[in-house]
Structure formats: C-alpha cells, structure tokens
Scaffold this motif. Sequence first.
Motif, short mmCIF file in Angstrom:
data_model
loop_
_atom_site.label_atom_id
_atom_site.label_comp_id
_atom_site.label_asym_id
_atom_site.label_seq_id
_atom_site.Cartn_x
_atom_site.Cartn_y
_atom_site.Cartn_z
N ASP A 1 0.85 -1.07 -0.05
CA ASP A 1 -0.19 -0.04 -0.01
C ASP A 1 0.72 1.23 0.02
N SER A 2 0.48 2.33 0.28
CA SER A 2 1.14 3.69 0.40
C SER A 2 2.15 3.43 1.31
N GLN A 3 2.07 2.72 2.35
CA GLN A 3 3.18 2.50 3.32
C GLN A 3 4.67 2.00 2.89
N THR A 4 4.31 1.29 1.35
CA THR A 4 5.55 0.73 1.08
C THR A 4 6.61 1.63 0.67
N LEU A 5 6.04 2.80 0.42
CA LEU A 5 7.13 3.91 0.27
C LEU A 5 7.90 4.37 1.48
N SER A 6 7.82 3.67 2.65
CA SER A 6 8.50 4.05 3.79
C SER A 6 9.66 3.03 3.82
N GLY A 7 10.48 2.80 2.90
CA GLY A 7 11.63 1.83 3.21
C GLY A 7 11.13 0.28 3.07
N PHE B 1 3.77 -8.72 -6.21
CA PHE B 1 2.73 -9.47 -5.75
C PHE B 1 2.28 -9.30 -4.36
N ALA B 2 1.17 -9.41 -4.06
CA ALA B 2 0.92 -9.09 -2.62
C ALA B 2 -0.58 -9.83 -2.40
N GLY B 3 -0.45 -10.16 -1.10
CA GLY B 3 -1.78 -11.06 -0.66
C GLY B 3 -2.89 -9.74 -0.68
N ARG B 4 -2.27 -8.64 -0.16
CA ARG B 4 -3.29 -7.44 -0.01
C ARG B 4 -2.66 -6.28 -0.88
N ILE B 5 -3.61 -5.66 -1.87
CA ILE B 5 -2.99 -4.29 -2.23
C ILE B 5 -3.90 -3.31 -1.85
N GLY B 6 -3.49 -2.36 -0.84
CA GLY B 6 -4.14 -1.65 -0.14
C GLY B 6 -4.25 -0.23 -0.43
N SER B 7 -4.95 0.66 0.50
CA SER B 7 -5.40 2.14 -0.03
C SER B 7 -4.11 2.81 -0.47
N GLY B 8 -4.37 3.57 -1.53
CA GLY B 8 -2.89 4.38 -1.84
C GLY B 8 -1.75 3.57 -2.72
N VAL C 1 -0.09 4.88 -6.02
CA VAL C 1 1.12 6.01 -5.98
C VAL C 1 2.38 5.03 -6.37
N LEU C 2 2.64 3.82 -6.29
CA LEU C 2 3.70 3.15 -6.38
C LEU C 2 4.06 3.07 -7.99
N TYR C 3 3.14 3.46 -8.89
CA TYR C 3 3.21 3.48 -10.18
C TYR C 3 4.14 4.57 -10.31
N GLN C 4 4.28 5.39 -9.68
CA GLN C 4 5.15 6.59 -9.98
C GLN C 4 6.54 6.22 -9.48
N HIS C 5 6.74 5.18 -8.89
CA HIS C 5 8.17 4.58 -8.19
C HIS C 5 8.66 3.69 -8.90
N GLY C 6 8.31 3.29 -10.17
CA GLY C 6 9.07 2.06 -10.85
C GLY C 6 8.34 0.83 -11.00
N PHE C 7 7.16 0.86 -10.44
CA PHE C 7 6.67 -0.37 -10.53
C PHE C 7 5.64 -0.43 -11.90
N ALA C 8 5.80 -1.80 -12.71
CA ALA C 8 5.14 -1.73 -13.94
C ALA C 8 3.72 -2.31 -13.56
#
Length: 382
Positions: free
Chosen positions: A296-302, A322-329, A332-339
């Motif tokens: 989720d958006s917290q993935t951005l914190s390291g 891949f994740a068991g849960r794709i959470g809120s926000g 935004v990871l698409y702006q940080h290199g995720f296809a």
Amino acid sequence: MKFVLAPDSFKESMTAVEAVAAMRRGVLSVFPDADCVGVPMADGGEGTTEALVGALGGSVVSAPVHDALGRPVQARYGYVAHERLAIIEIAAAAGITLVALADRDPKITSSYGVGELIGHALALGATRFIVGLGGSATNDGGAGMLEALGARLLDDSGADLPRGGAALVRLHRIDLSGFDARLAGSTFQIASDVTNPLVGAAGASAVFGPQKGADPATVRELDAALGVYATVIAALTGADVSARPGAGAAGGLGAAFLAFFPAELRSGVDLVMDAVRLADLMAGADFVFTGEGSIDSQTLSGKTPLGVAEAAGLRGVPVIAFAGRIGSGAEVLYQHGFAALVPILPGVSDLPSALADGAANLERAVATTCRLLALPRRPATV
C-alpha cells in the motif's frame, strides 16, 4: 528469458525462501527454459537471517543465550563461513515475542543475550556482522549487550549495576578494560530504519517504551536513566549519542553500537540488497518479480518492494509486485518504478485460508502474469 525473483516474506504465510520457490514454479510452468534467479529478500527485520543465509549459502547456528528476563534460551543466527559473516536478529535473544505480556517490564529487561550471540559468532571466527534491530523487549541502551562482551557498568561505589534500563540512573562509570578485543577488528552493519534519538519526546523510552509495558511514570524514569547513560558515554568517548538519529533503535541498542562498535547504521533493505549483490544479479534480466504480504502507500517508507523497484529502475528492468493485499493508496507506487501490482488471491477468502494457501496462490498469480507476458504482440491496425 531471465527473471529475478526477489520477494520479502509474506507474513504468517510464507518465508521469503518459500515465496521465491512459489514464484519459480509459476514462471517455469509458462517459460520452462527461463533463467530464474532467486534472491530471498528482507528489510532488516524478521526473516533477515533466513533470507541472507539462503542467498549467500550460509548456515543457521544455534547458541545458548539468555532472553530479556535472563532465562536460558536457544537463539539462532546465520553464519556464512567463507565470508566470515554473522547475521544476527537481536529479537532472537532479546525479542519481545519471547516475553509473555504479563511479564514485560522494560525497567528490568536486558540486552545481555544479544552480546552473548555476538560473542558466540566471534568464537566461530566472524569478523563481519549484519545486525537487524527490531522487535526488542528492552530499554537498557544496549548496556546488557556491553556487559556480555566484557564491559562493566559501575555505580559511584564501584559496584556493578543490576541489569535493566532503570538501573542506569545510578551509572557512574563504564569500564572497558575487559571489553572483547576482537570487536575492534570487526565491522558491524546495523539494519534499522528507525531514526529516533536515544532520549527525549521522540526517544526510545517515549516512543517504544509503552509497547514494552511502560506506563507514563516508567517512561519518564527510563528516559532519565538513558540520559545519565548518554552523559557517561560522552565523558568516556567524547561522542554525544543522546540526539543522534537511530540511537534510540531497539530500546537504545543503536546508541551502544554507535558509541562502542565499529558500526554503521543503514537502511535495512539497502543493506540486504548490497549483501546479496542484487544489482549484479539483475544484469541482463527481462523482469524482476518482488512482493510481500501487503502493499500500500506505506510501501514507500523503506519496504523491500520499493528498494527492489528502485534498484531495478536504475537498470531499466520492469518490476512486477505481488501481494496478498493491495491496500489503499497503492497506486502511488506506479510513480516509483512499478510496472504492475498483482493481488494473489483468486477470489473472496477468509484470512486463515488466505494465509494457508499463500504459496499456491502466489504460484498461480505468477503463472497468470507470465501467460500475459507471453502473449504475442500484434502490429497495430489502421
């Protein structure tokens, strides 16, 4: 095709090693001739030992130590003999999960067992250490660890202090004459994303003490004790660790490493990526697959997936998470290199079933993704 498989653990469902195996099965079911490079990942917390041992060809060692309450336990750490590298999670000895809720008391818990683990690794021949800070039951500033390695913490009468953070308010002097000389010839890389100082409103006691059983009065008592500890350290070493970022990690263990060890604090995921040489393994890759239990958006914190994506982005390799849960926000990871971000659950499921079926679900999701990657590209029509 070359795939680099670099997931973290899927908490309570799969270790990183098991996640790599599931990803590999999914890729090979579609691309049987693919080159799958498995790199179990971690961010310095739980699972770091297993991930690095698996990636570096090490082994797991068991050592008799004492937990945070001084009770005998068997703690495990990793050792890579050809690199003389020990991989230690401090929670294996001083972890909060080893202490029942009713028994948690940061005034008396000690990091002594962490020092015992380090001493055990030194005896094996370790000269390099990766130490993951996190999950501690202690608030003693690493004083117990220092004691286990030969230091003496003395009051104004020259008597040894009892273990635990509260006793540090009576600290007068630290005697390093018996401190293990092998430490000076070693290097310590400390995996921690905690930037808290040792003392104060953002310090170890105030922020993490309540999680370890401290009420407001105990927080004030422990913070004052760590203030005395910092003053004694400064008088001995000339270094003020009281406000240094990261000194408050793991109940102040960060301060002890910074003050008395040849140590460097680093981001956990960056440290692990360097240790397993992930950048080198990405050379010539067509895709990188990563993931963990929740994104989720917290993935951005390291978090691990972000570190993997940033490393792959520097090399122009697309990353699918891949994740068991794709959470809120998470978008935004698409702006940080995720296809792409791919949920692994095939449908509505209760949590126990989702955790139990994690490996099968990850394998299926990876296989489905690979089938999409294998679709022929048709020329555009006018």
